[in-house]
Motif scaffolding. Structure first.
Motif, short mmCIF file in Angstrom:
data_model
loop_
_atom_site.label_atom_id
_atom_site.label_comp_id
_atom_site.label_asym_id
_atom_site.label_seq_id
_atom_site.Cartn_x
_atom_site.Cartn_y
_atom_site.Cartn_z
N GLU A 216 -8.92 -5.38 -2.75
CA GLU A 216 -9.67 -4.13 -2.90
C GLU A 216 -9.41 -3.57 -4.30
O GLU A 216 -8.29 -3.55 -4.78
CB GLU A 216 -9.19 -3.14 -1.84
CG GLU A 216 -9.99 -1.87 -1.80
CD GLU A 216 -9.55 -0.99 -0.65
OE1 GLU A 216 -8.86 0.01 -0.91
OE2 GLU A 216 -9.87 -1.32 0.50
N LEU A 217 -10.49 -3.13 -4.96
CA LEU A 217 -10.36 -2.56 -6.29
C LEU A 217 -9.95 -1.10 -6.15
O LEU A 217 -10.62 -0.32 -5.49
CB LEU A 217 -11.69 -2.66 -7.04
CG LEU A 217 -11.68 -2.15 -8.47
CD1 LEU A 217 -10.70 -2.95 -9.31
CD2 LEU A 217 -13.06 -2.23 -9.07
N ARG A 218 -8.83 -0.76 -6.74
CA ARG A 218 -8.33 0.61 -6.69
C ARG A 218 -8.10 1.12 -8.11
O ARG A 218 -7.95 0.34 -9.04
CB ARG A 218 -7.03 0.69 -5.91
CG ARG A 218 -7.21 0.39 -4.45
CD ARG A 218 -6.01 0.81 -3.68
NE ARG A 218 -6.30 0.74 -2.25
CZ ARG A 218 -5.44 1.03 -1.32
NH1 ARG A 218 -4.25 1.43 -1.65
NH2 ARG A 218 -5.76 0.95 -0.05
N THR A 219 -8.03 2.44 -8.24
CA THR A 219 -7.75 3.05 -9.53
C THR A 219 -6.35 3.65 -9.49
O THR A 219 -6.04 4.45 -8.61
CB THR A 219 -8.79 4.14 -9.84
OG1 THR A 219 -10.09 3.56 -9.76
CG2 THR A 219 -8.59 4.69 -11.24
N SER A 220 -5.51 3.26 -10.44
CA SER A 220 -4.15 3.78 -10.48
C SER A 220 -4.16 5.21 -11.02
O SER A 220 -5.15 5.67 -11.58
CB SER A 220 -3.27 2.87 -11.34
OG SER A 220 -3.77 2.83 -12.64
N PRO A 221 -3.06 5.95 -10.89
CA PRO A 221 -3.02 7.35 -11.35
C PRO A 221 -3.33 7.53 -12.84
O PRO A 221 -3.84 8.57 -13.23
CB PRO A 221 -1.59 7.79 -11.03
CG PRO A 221 -1.16 6.90 -9.92
CD PRO A 221 -1.85 5.60 -10.15
N ASP A 222 -3.05 6.52 -13.65
CA ASP A 222 -3.36 6.67 -15.07
C ASP A 222 -4.80 6.30 -15.40
O ASP A 222 -5.20 6.35 -16.56
CB ASP A 222 -2.40 5.85 -15.93
CG ASP A 222 -2.49 4.36 -15.66
OD1 ASP A 222 -3.21 3.96 -14.74
OD2 ASP A 222 -1.83 3.60 -16.39
N GLY A 223 -5.59 5.93 -14.40
CA GLY A 223 -7.02 5.69 -14.59
C GLY A 223 -7.41 4.25 -14.79
O GLY A 223 -8.59 3.95 -14.94
N THR A 224 -6.46 3.33 -14.80
CA THR A 224 -6.81 1.93 -14.99
C THR A 224 -7.14 1.27 -13.66
O THR A 224 -6.45 1.49 -12.66
CB THR A 224 -5.65 1.16 -15.65
OG1 THR A 224 -4.48 1.32 -14.84
CG2 THR A 224 -5.37 1.67 -17.05
#
Length: 80
Positions: A45-53
């Motif tokens: 699953e494609l997720r976004t980390s807290p820093d936006g990457t």
């Protein structure tokens, strides 16, 4: 003169071999560890980390909990 040319050719080939090994090591260190192996009990699953990457994360399916696309009980019965 011949000995000098042979020595220069050998030194050139040795320098190219060392440069190839060093480039391979640097590339391997930049790539990082490989992702976990894919098994049939889960999904990527494609997720976004807290820093936006963005990053792909392996989501393991828990026992007896099925998502709609993998639910074995989500089928239609054909009337007879």
């Amino acid at each position: 003169m011949t000995d000098f040319l042979i020595g220069a050719a050998f030194a050139t080939l040795l320098a190219l071999a060392l440069a190839t090994v060093i480039t391979g090591v640097i590339t391997a260190l930049k790539v990082g560890p490989p992702p976990p192996p894919i098994t049939r009990h889960g999904r990527w699953e494609l997720r976004t980390s807290p820093d936006g990457t963005p990053e792909y994360t392996w989501i393991a399916r828990q026992a007896r909990h099925f998502s709609p696309e993998t639910n074995p009980y989500n089928h239609r019965r054909i009337p007879r």
